[in-house]
Write an enzyme that holds these catalytic residues in place. Structure first.
Site, short mmCIF file in Angstrom:
data_model
loop_
_atom_site.label_atom_id
_atom_site.label_comp_id
_atom_site.label_asym_id
_atom_site.label_seq_id
_atom_site.Cartn_x
_atom_site.Cartn_y
_atom_site.Cartn_z
N GLU A 133 14.89 -10.83 41.60
CA GLU A 133 15.55 -11.90 40.84
C GLU A 133 15.08 -11.83 39.40
O GLU A 133 13.87 -11.89 39.14
CB GLU A 133 15.24 -13.26 41.44
CG GLU A 133 15.70 -14.44 40.61
CD GLU A 133 17.19 -14.41 40.27
OE1 GLU A 133 17.53 -14.65 39.09
OE2 GLU A 133 18.00 -14.11 41.17
N CYS A 231 31.24 -15.18 43.80
CA CYS A 231 31.79 -16.43 44.33
C CYS A 231 32.81 -16.97 43.32
O CYS A 231 32.78 -18.15 42.97
CB CYS A 231 30.70 -17.44 44.63
SG CYS A 231 29.64 -17.86 43.23
#
Length: 458
Positions: A133, A231
């Site tokens: 990340e 998304c």
């Protein structure tokens, strides 16, 4: 909910006759999801313990819809890592990735950890998971979720994609890029995505996604898989990016997606006008999947590729040094758990960690942690860490206090209180219905609480 006018025009242009069905979906209730963590329990046992009705989701074998209000933070089963709260269709990308036992897998944009913990469950403690990340604060949340879910075989890093590509060329069997996107599928769940939306941001996200994909491609070994997901509904970030990737990476081919959920990606002539810089000659709609609101999820896109060729240069294996605390670590592990110690002990700072097998040499990479924290070094002794008990199975624990989810003693433990117990003296796992949640130290009929202060219920 008031949608931006420009967004509405784009969706009308993209969906045509389906636009009415799309806009009507914003008047239906938001569906939340639960994914059972198969590292800590199995579906049947979890369903017998969870207090609310669940309906199977089509997006993952261990996924369910949860249509009743639920505060996971107060639930002992959640503290024990028995499940992960996740928007139902968010689990679809890992289903397409299809992790196999023993594989080395990179989750490149991994926070907060839903997909990483899903991959870890599929690996079942075998192989190697590398979770990365870029944003350091989000990486810490990723680490906390991996610890709660009992992940033993992971490396956690906080790096840009290109740095990882230089350090880990052609190393992974499979790579997941769940890319930062304009979040159009998150409008109902996260209102900030709605306020931040603009056509300029769609273009910015598409450019950033292509940079990330370009770097991610370098980490895939020959024959390996690369799965890209978003998304959002924007074609520039979805089909057009898949077409761009194939156009610019001749060493990859489309990998058809065979699943029962969603529908194939849109035909290229349907999306080409959204990004006129891409030709789409190698684009294959069957290697893409769209999840639209009427498919049972908020909105996702997935594309899959296979690398046909890769340079022979790969990272050298990590050299596991003999650690000064190795004997003491083995003795502590043996005192707390039955069976063979599952990692190689290495002291990092004031913590002894159990490193997973199969690590590459990662000098120069911004690695935050690897494996499981076994013990804290305290003067002339080792004290076990919460993480090693969170990663334990009940059957492995030499001393175990297992309590039903509704037991008042369990609530007291999660508050940080001491408990009365008639257990044997020593470090003792505390479990929710045989699912380990933490530990304490028994002495004189009391269990002194070792549940971390930052995780306690107040």
């Amino acid at each position: 909910m008031e949608l931006p006018a420009a967004f509405c025009r784009r969706m009308e242009r993209l969906l045509g006759a389906d636009d009415k069905r799309f806009f009507e979906s914003y008047g239906t209730p938001l569906r939340r999801g639960v994914r059972v963590n198969l590292l800590k329990t199995d579906k049947e046992r979890f369903l017998s313990l969870f207090p609310l009705p669940l309906v199977p989701s089509p997006f993952a074998a261990d996924g369910f819809y949860l249509d009743a209000p639920h505060k996971a933070g107060g639930d002992p089963l959640f503290h024990a890592g028995a499940y992960y709260m996740q928007e139902p269709s968010a689990s679809a990308a890992v289903t397409v990735l299809s992790p196999q036992a023993g594989e080395r897998i990179l989750d490149l944009c991994a926070a907060p950890g839903g997909k990483s913990t899903q991959i870890a469950a599929a690996l079942g403690g075998t192989g190697l998971l590398w979770s990365n990340e870029y944003v350091r604060a989000r990486a810490r949340i990723l680490g906390q979720n991996a610890e709660r879910c009992g992940v033993r075989n992971a490396v956690l890093s906080s790096s840009d994609a290109e740095t990882l590509a230089r350090g880990l060329p052609a190393f992974f069997d499979a790579v997941l890029v769940d890319a930062p996107c304009s979040g159009e599928g998150m409008f109902r769940k996260e209102p900030a995505a709605l306020s931040e939306w603009s056509e300029d941001n769609v273009a910015h996200c598409a450019a950033r996604q292509r940079d990330i994909l370009d770097a991610a491609a370098k980490t895939v070994k020959a024959g390996g898989r690369l799965v890209y997901s978003t998304c959002t509904f924007a074609p520039e970030e979805n089909e057009c990016t898949a077409a761009w990737f194939l156009e610019t990476h001749p060493d990859f081919e489309p990998l058809p997606i065979a699943v029962s959920f969603g529908e194939a990606g849109f035909a290229f002539d349907r999306v080409a006008a959204f990004d006129k810089t891409v030709r789409g000659a190698r684009y294959d709609a069957a290697a893409c999947r769209r999840i639209l609101p009427w498919h049972g999820g908020e909105g996702h896109f997935i594309a899959a590729f296979r690398r046909t060729d890769a340079p022979p240069t790969v990272p050298a294996p990590f050299v596991y040094p003999k650690d000064k605390n190795a004997d003491a670590a083995a003795a502590l592990f043996c005192d707390c758990f039955a069976g063979e110690m599952y990692g190689v002990p290495l002291t990092v700072g004031d913590t002894v960690r159990l490193l997973p097998a199969g690590l590459p040499a990662f000098s120069g990479l911004p690695v935050l942690s690897a494996g499981v924290a076994l013990a804290a070094v305290c003067k002339n002794r080792l004290e076990p860490c919460h993480a090693v008990f969170a990663a334990a199975r009940a059957a492995e624990c030499r001393r175990l206090l297992s309590l039903p989810p509704a037991d008042a003693r369990l609530a007291a433990f999660l508050h940080g209180e001491e408990l009365q117990t008639d257990g044997a003296a020593g470090f003792t796992a505390v479990a929710v219905a045989e699912i380990s949640v933490g530990f304490g130290k028994c002495a004189g009929g009391r269990l002194k609480n070792r549940y971390p202060k930052g995780l306690r219920n107040f």
